[in-house]
Design a protein around this motif. Structure first.
Motif, PDB file in Angstrom:
ATOM      1  N   GLU A 103       0.831  -1.200   0.000  1.00 33.87           N
ATOM      2  CA  GLU A 103       0.000   0.000   0.000  1.00 33.87           C
ATOM      3  C   GLU A 103       0.870   1.257   0.000  1.00 33.87           C
ATOM      4  OE1 GLU A 103      -3.365   0.410   0.012  1.00 33.87           O
ATOM      5  OE2 GLU A 103      -3.581  -1.741  -0.345  1.00 33.87           O
ATOM      6  N   TYR A 104       2.132   1.116   0.440  1.00 33.46           N
ATOM      7  CA  TYR A 104       3.010   2.284   0.588  1.00 33.46           C
ATOM      8  C   TYR A 104       4.321   2.159  -0.199  1.00 33.46           C
ATOM      9  CZ  TYR A 104      -0.040   2.582   4.684  1.00 33.46           C
ATOM     10  OH  TYR A 104      -1.125   2.614   5.520  1.00 33.46           O
ATOM     11  N   TYR A 105       4.777   0.920  -0.451  1.00 34.06           N
ATOM     12  CA  TYR A 105       6.114   0.738  -1.006  1.00 34.06           C
ATOM     13  C   TYR A 105       6.127  -0.315  -2.115  1.00 34.06           C
ATOM     14  CZ  TYR A 105       7.166   3.015   3.441  1.00 34.06           C
ATOM     15  OH  TYR A 105       7.182   3.876   4.500  1.00 34.06           O
ATOM     16  N   SER A 106       7.243  -0.316  -2.854  1.00 32.71           N
ATOM     17  CA  SER A 106       7.506  -1.377  -3.820  1.00 32.71           C
ATOM     18  C   SER A 106       8.259  -2.482  -3.078  1.00 32.71           C
ATOM     19  CB  SER A 106       8.350  -0.836  -4.981  1.00 32.71           C
ATOM     20  OG  SER A 106       8.737  -1.890  -5.845  1.00 32.71           O
ATOM     21  N   VAL A 107       7.723  -3.699  -3.095  1.00 34.32           N
ATOM     22  CA  VAL A 107       8.214  -4.755  -2.209  1.00 34.32           C
ATOM     23  C   VAL A 107       8.834  -5.903  -2.998  1.00 34.32           C
ATOM     24  CG1 VAL A 107       7.585  -6.421  -0.417  1.00 34.32           C
ATOM     25  CG2 VAL A 107       6.459  -4.184  -0.501  1.00 34.32           C
ATOM     26  N   ALA A 108      10.075  -6.229  -2.663  1.00 30.60           N
ATOM     27  CA  ALA A 108      10.718  -7.463  -3.110  1.00 30.60           C
ATOM     28  C   ALA A 108      10.948  -8.306  -1.861  1.00 30.60           C
ATOM     29  CB  ALA A 108      12.048  -7.167  -3.798  1.00 30.60           C
ATOM     30  N   VAL A 109      11.057  -9.627  -2.028  1.00 28.13           N
ATOM     31  CA  VAL A 109      11.141 -10.502  -0.856  1.00 28.13           C
ATOM     32  C   VAL A 109      12.418 -11.333  -0.899  1.00 28.13           C
ATOM     33  CG1 VAL A 109       8.637 -10.619  -0.662  1.00 28.13           C
ATOM     34  CG2 VAL A 109       9.848 -12.384  -1.952  1.00 28.13           C
ATOM     35  N   PHE A 110      12.824 -11.781   0.297  1.00 31.26           N
ATOM     36  CA  PHE A 110      14.024 -12.603   0.428  1.00 31.26           C
ATOM     37  C   PHE A 110      13.837 -13.566   1.587  1.00 31.26           C
ATOM     38  CE2 PHE A 110      18.563 -13.356   1.514  1.00 31.26           C
ATOM     39  CZ  PHE A 110      18.996 -13.766   0.256  1.00 31.26           C
ATOM     40  N   SER A 111      14.550 -14.679   1.540  1.00 25.76           N
ATOM     41  CA  SER A 111      14.418 -15.719   2.551  1.00 25.76           C
ATOM     42  C   SER A 111      14.873 -15.242   3.927  1.00 25.76           C
ATOM     43  CB  SER A 111      15.247 -16.946   2.138  1.00 25.76           C
ATOM     44  OG  SER A 111      15.385 -17.854   3.214  1.00 25.76           O
ATOM     45  N   GLY A 112      14.142 -15.682   4.957  1.00 24.56           N
ATOM     46  CA  GLY A 112      14.521 -15.395   6.332  1.00 24.56           C
ATOM     47  C   GLY A 112      15.072 -16.601   7.060  1.00 24.56           C
ATOM     48  N   ILE A 113      15.504 -17.623   6.318  1.00 24.47           N
ATOM     49  CA  ILE A 113      16.125 -18.794   6.936  1.00 24.47           C
ATOM     50  C   ILE A 113      17.483 -18.389   7.490  1.00 24.47           C
ATOM     51  CG2 ILE A 113      17.091 -21.094   6.512  1.00 24.47           C
ATOM     52  CD1 ILE A 113      14.969 -21.486   4.385  1.00 24.47           C
ATOM     53  N   PRO A 114      17.769 -18.687   8.745  1.00 29.07           N
ATOM     54  CA  PRO A 114      19.036 -18.243   9.346  1.00 29.07           C
ATOM     55  C   PRO A 114      20.247 -18.851   8.647  1.00 29.07           C
ATOM     56  CG  PRO A 114      17.881 -19.763  10.802  1.00 29.07           C
ATOM     57  CD  PRO A 114      16.933 -19.421   9.714  1.00 29.07           C
ATOM     58  N   PRO A 115      21.317 -18.084   8.478  1.00 28.72           N
ATOM     59  CA  PRO A 115      22.479 -18.552   7.718  1.00 28.72           C
ATOM     60  C   PRO A 115      23.249 -19.674   8.398  1.00 28.72           C
ATOM     61  CG  PRO A 115      22.940 -16.436   8.750  1.00 28.72           C
ATOM     62  CD  PRO A 115      21.485 -16.702   8.941  1.00 28.72           C
ATOM     63  N   ASN A 116      23.055 -19.878   9.688  1.00 27.78           N
ATOM     64  CA  ASN A 116      23.781 -20.947  10.375  1.00 27.78           C
ATOM     65  C   ASN A 116      23.044 -22.274  10.349  1.00 27.78           C
ATOM     66  OD1 ASN A 116      21.696 -20.193  12.029  1.00 27.78           O
ATOM     67  ND2 ASN A 116      22.882 -20.185  13.920  1.00 27.78           N
ATOM     68  N   SER A 117      21.906 -22.346   9.642  1.00 30.77           N
ATOM     69  CA  SER A 117      21.128 -23.582   9.595  1.00 30.77           C
ATOM     70  C   SER A 117      21.556 -24.450   8.419  1.00 30.77           C
ATOM     71  CB  SER A 117      19.633 -23.265   9.471  1.00 30.77           C
ATOM     72  OG  SER A 117      19.334 -22.738   8.183  1.00 30.77           O
TER      73      SER A 117
END
Length: 251
Positions: A103-117
């Motif tokens: 509603e306010y911004y242009s949105v791109a997405v990325f993984s939130g899987i922790p890098p130590n997993s």
């Protein structure tokens, strides 16, 4: 006297048993809210993963002074800015949060899987090594390559509570899903949001408004009731969080 000691012993046993039961509970992430059935869930991003890795060399007072001077600026996220959105613990951010922010911004997405997993290593093209990756810088580089100048990362947890019918006081406990007795179930969602400037690495964090609701459930419909409560809370919290982000930093 003997009877009093016996009663005290029983009370102590109940306290110990209660503490063991409580210690068996764990905080349920919004990214793993479906009674632990999310096969992609591998834990949460830490603050260090997002806001800044530990330097290899020591930190001096001069470094602290420089950082403090550099932080004295107004964080801005104007309307229609391009952002990289990350939900801690999730492969992709919840669709409701994406919709709210669009509603306010242009949105791109990325993984939130922790890098130590192990799961992150399975998806990463980088070879697994013992060296610590500067993951915050990697996130900023990823955003820059995609044309996003800000990163938004958010964490969330669900808590449930049972209402004391005498005092009407709600005792909040970590939400574990489907284990409460037949009663009115109260649930609330607590979010935490971090906004990061891609160019400088400067960041701000805040906790949006906490939302809660209630529902009566029984043994055979508790899972569906839980899911409905969760979806309603997420929709409320995400809409409010997106609006607060814009009102705080977009004007």
């Amino acid at each position: 006297m003997k009877q009093w000691i016996t009663q005290q012993c029983r009370l102590l046993m109940l306290v110990v048993l209660g503490s063991l039961i409580i210690s068996g509970c764990s905080v349920r992430s919004i990214s793993n809210a479906d009674n632990g059935r999310n096969q992609f869930y591998a834990g949460e991003l830490s603050d260090q993963d997002v806001l800044g890795a530990m330097p290899k060399q020591g930190i001096s007072d001069a470094d602290i002074k420089t950082a403090l001077n550099n932080s004295r600026y107004t964080f801005r996220l104007p309307k229609d800015s391009s952002i990289l959105l990350i939900q801690s613990g999730a492969m992709t951010p919840d669709a409701e949060m994406q919709k709210a922010l669009k509603e306010y911004y242009s949105v791109a997405v990325f993984s939130g899987i922790p890098p130590n997993s192990q799961r992150y290593r399975g998806y990463s093209s980088q070879p697994a090594t013992e060296e610590t990756t500067d993951y915050p810088r990697l996130l900023r580089s990823t955003a820059a390559n995609g044309g996003q100048d800000k990163i938004i990362v958010y964490w969330g947890q669900l808590e449930s509570g049972s209402e004391n019918e005498v005092t009407k006081v709600v005792s909040w406990v970590p939400f574990v899903g489907g284990v409460l007795p037949d009663e009115t179930q109260h649930m609330r969602i607590v979010l935490r949001v971090a906004l990061i400037d891609v160019l400088s690495g400067r960041w701000v964090t805040f906790t949006p408004e906490v939302f809660e609701n209630s529902a009566v459930s029984g043994r055979y419909n508790r899972d569906s009731k839980d899911l409905k409560q969760i979806m309603e809370l997420k929709a409320q919290a995400y809409d409010a969080a997106a609006k607060e982000i814009f009102e705080r930093y977009g004007r």
